[in-house]
Design a protein around this motif. Structure first.
Motif, PDB file in Angstrom:
ATOM      1  N   VAL A  15      39.738  46.714  46.535  1.00  7.70           N
ATOM      2  CA  VAL A  15      40.653  46.276  47.467  1.00  7.70           C
ATOM      3  C   VAL A  15      41.627  45.151  46.982  1.00  7.70           C
ATOM      4  O   VAL A  15      42.845  45.367  47.486  1.00  7.70           O
ATOM      5  CB  VAL A  15      39.858  45.651  48.506  1.00  7.70           C
ATOM      6  CG1 VAL A  15      40.494  44.962  49.928  1.00  7.70           C
ATOM      7  CG2 VAL A  15      38.478  46.488  49.099  1.00  7.70           C
ATOM      8  N   THR A  16      41.248  44.688  45.942  1.00 13.93           N
ATOM      9  CA  THR A  16      42.540  43.541  45.398  1.00 13.93           C
ATOM     10  C   THR A  16      43.337  44.645  45.021  1.00 13.93           C
ATOM     11  O   THR A  16      44.683  43.920  44.911  1.00 13.93           O
ATOM     12  CB  THR A  16      41.802  42.772  44.295  1.00 13.93           C
ATOM     13  OG1 THR A  16      40.640  42.149  44.914  1.00 13.93           O
ATOM     14  CG2 THR A  16      42.779  42.025  43.601  1.00 13.93           C
ATOM     15  N   VAL A 186      43.717  39.346  53.375  1.00 12.30           N
ATOM     16  CA  VAL A 186      42.660  38.667  53.671  1.00 12.30           C
ATOM     17  C   VAL A 186      41.272  39.547  53.172  1.00 12.30           C
ATOM     18  O   VAL A 186      40.444  38.858  52.678  1.00 12.30           O
ATOM     19  CB  VAL A 186      42.680  38.807  55.068  1.00 12.30           C
ATOM     20  CG1 VAL A 186      41.166  38.458  55.733  1.00 12.30           C
ATOM     21  CG2 VAL A 186      43.682  37.962  55.944  1.00 12.30           C
ATOM     22  N   LEU A 187      41.375  40.946  53.187  1.00 19.43           N
ATOM     23  CA  LEU A 187      40.216  41.659  52.850  1.00 19.43           C
ATOM     24  C   LEU A 187      40.114  41.508  51.298  1.00 19.43           C
ATOM     25  O   LEU A 187      39.064  41.280  50.736  1.00 19.43           O
ATOM     26  CB  LEU A 187      40.678  43.219  52.981  1.00 19.43           C
ATOM     27  CG  LEU A 187      40.830  43.637  54.346  1.00 19.43           C
ATOM     28  CD1 LEU A 187      41.199  45.095  54.516  1.00 19.43           C
ATOM     29  CD2 LEU A 187      39.386  43.297  55.211  1.00 19.43           C
ATOM     30  N   ALA A 188      41.280  41.516  50.373  1.00 17.24           N
ATOM     31  CA  ALA A 188      41.037  41.164  48.881  1.00 17.24           C
ATOM     32  C   ALA A 188      40.370  39.803  48.714  1.00 17.24           C
ATOM     33  O   ALA A 188      39.566  39.729  47.836  1.00 17.24           O
ATOM     34  CB  ALA A 188      42.431  41.334  48.227  1.00 17.24           C
ATOM     35  N   ALA A 189      40.633  38.743  49.520  1.00 16.67           N
ATOM     36  CA  ALA A 189      40.141  37.412  49.483  1.00 16.67           C
ATOM     37  C   ALA A 189      38.589  37.564  49.850  1.00 16.67           C
ATOM     38  O   ALA A 189      37.834  36.951  48.932  1.00 16.67           O
ATOM     39  CB  ALA A 189      40.827  36.451  50.448  1.00 16.67           C
ATOM     40  N   VAL A 190      38.270  38.452  50.859  1.00 19.04           N
ATOM     41  CA  VAL A 190      36.881  38.490  51.225  1.00 19.04           C
ATOM     42  C   VAL A 190      36.034  39.183  49.768  1.00 19.04           C
ATOM     43  O   VAL A 190      35.129  38.852  49.590  1.00 19.04           O
ATOM     44  CB  VAL A 190      36.617  39.349  52.476  1.00 19.04           C
ATOM     45  CG1 VAL A 190      35.305  39.738  52.658  1.00 19.04           C
ATOM     46  CG2 VAL A 190      37.183  38.388  53.592  1.00 19.04           C
ATOM     47  N   GLY A 198      37.575  34.840  41.208  1.00 14.63           N
ATOM     48  CA  GLY A 198      38.725  34.032  41.531  1.00 14.63           C
ATOM     49  C   GLY A 198      39.936  34.967  41.302  1.00 14.63           C
ATOM     50  O   GLY A 198      39.779  35.812  40.233  1.00 14.63           O
ATOM     51  N   ILE A 199      41.291  34.565  41.645  1.00  8.94           N
ATOM     52  CA  ILE A 199      42.328  35.650  41.281  1.00  8.94           C
ATOM     53  C   ILE A 199      42.551  35.315  39.704  1.00  8.94           C
ATOM     54  O   ILE A 199      43.438  36.276  39.251  1.00  8.94           O
ATOM     55  CB  ILE A 199      43.638  34.910  42.175  1.00  8.94           C
ATOM     56  CG1 ILE A 199      44.622  36.186  42.256  1.00  8.94           C
ATOM     57  CG2 ILE A 199      43.897  33.419  41.727  1.00  8.94           C
ATOM     58  CD1 ILE A 199      44.401  37.379  42.584  1.00  8.94           C
ATOM     59  N   GLY A 200      42.323  34.362  39.306  1.00  5.97           N
ATOM     60  CA  GLY A 200      42.594  34.147  37.932  1.00  5.97           C
ATOM     61  C   GLY A 200      41.774  34.910  36.980  1.00  5.97           C
ATOM     62  O   GLY A 200      42.060  35.015  35.780  1.00  5.97           O
ATOM     63  N   SER A 201      40.698  35.465  37.467  1.00  8.79           N
ATOM     64  CA  SER A 201      39.777  36.304  36.775  1.00  8.79           C
ATOM     65  C   SER A 201      40.243  37.637  36.562  1.00  8.79           C
ATOM     66  O   SER A 201      39.997  38.557  35.808  1.00  8.79           O
ATOM     67  CB  SER A 201      38.383  36.555  37.497  1.00  8.79           C
ATOM     68  OG  SER A 201      38.555  37.153  38.721  1.00  8.79           O
TER      69      SER A 201
END
Length: 300
Positions: A15-16, A186-190, A198-201
């Motif tokens: 999803v991300t 929003v779906l990617a954050a979930v 985290g986004i940094g990963s």
């Protein structure tokens, strides 16, 4: 798109990756609108302004996009190649049904025969490449998600007709994609929260950049614009029937680029699919009547 996305899930959650794909596609399409508007100010065909009353339609199309991408990418991760290839051809079936019920498009005997022929040809192609007994096996959730994705893309196609014909393919593709971007964010954050990442990963490597660029520029910006461009000329059912060519193109690219084997039924099945698509695409007179009728309704 299926090959690159499946490969990319090894380093970016599905999803991300869908969010990255659509965000890049939205930016690219918007730049296209800006460039078109500048040409329009110099005497070319610039984009028309959008009526406030039509913004909900663009948001609705964005919803179809968000559902399609989320279910398609999750389903692709959970299924095998034969399941994914066969289930994507449900899109034209759904599109023809929705086109008839929502838009009043006529399903003539010629169109029905062409769709049936293309469907049979698809099965022949896939039977030569995969063991079709595995279609029902494996991850039921993944199969279900791909069915939802097929229906959602049919919805994006059918409900996009009036928007495309009132504005343009570029306008409709651009603002529906922009509307989908925050939904997928929003779906990617979930997803990342559930995975405890985290986004940094997310690794920034040549592979992840290539995958995002291909999915965003080619499989989103270019493909979605061209898909909607077809709706300017022919009915939703006729546009959707070209989905039957997807497995043929995918298998051909696999053989050309990856050295994959082509099964004995590939040529026969491809000819049958081509015949079915040709039969449907020859219905220009009926499509013209449907197009004129839908434009008349839109103008009213």
């Amino acid at each position: 798109m299926f090959v690159v996305s499946k490969w990319s899930f090894a380093f970016v959650p599905p999803v991300t990756m869908g969010f990255f794909r659509v965000a890049l596609g939205a930016l690219t399409l918007w730049l296209g609108v800006v460039a078109t508007n500048r040409r329009g100010s110099l005497g070319g065909d610039g984009g028309a302004g959008i009526d406030r009353a039509d913004w909900p339609a663009f948001v609705g199309l964005g919803g179809w996009v968000a559902v399609t991408i989320a279910t398609q990418f999750l389903g692709t991760e959970l299924t095998n190649a034969s399941q994914g290839s066969l289930l994507t051809v449900l899109t034209p079936v759904f599109a023809v049904g929705l086109g008839a019920s929502v838009l009043g498009e006529r399903v003539t005997r010629r169109k029905a025969v062409g769709i049936a022929l293309a469907a049979v040809g698809t099965v022949i192609v896939l039977a030569g490449q995969y063991d079709l007994t595995t279609i029902a096996a494996g991850n039921a959730a993944g199969v279900g998600l791909l069915v939802v994705a097929s229906f959602a893309w049919a919805g994006y196609t059918v409900w996009g007709v009036s928007v495309v014909r009132k504005y343009s393919a570029l306008t409709a593709a651009t603002y529906s994609t922009i509307a989908a971007t925050p939904m997928l964010a929003v779906l990617a954050a979930v997803e990342l929260a559930v995975l405890r990442r985290g986004i940094g990963s997310i690794p920034v490597t040549a592979e992840s950049i290539f995958a995002t660029a291909y999915l965003g520029l080619a499989a989103t910006a270019a493909a979605w614009y061209l898909w909607y461009k077809g709706l300017e000329f022919v009915s939703a059912g006729t546009v959707a029937v070209f989905f039957f060519l997807q497995p043929i193109v995918g298998i051909s690219l696999g053989a050309l680029l990856l050295g994959e084997r082509i099964g004995p039924g590939f040529v026969v099945g491809s000819l049958v699919v081509g015949g079915g698509v040709w039969i449907v695409s020859r219905e220009r007179a009926d499509d013209a009547d449907d197009t004129d009728q839908q434009r008349s309704v839109t103008e009213q």
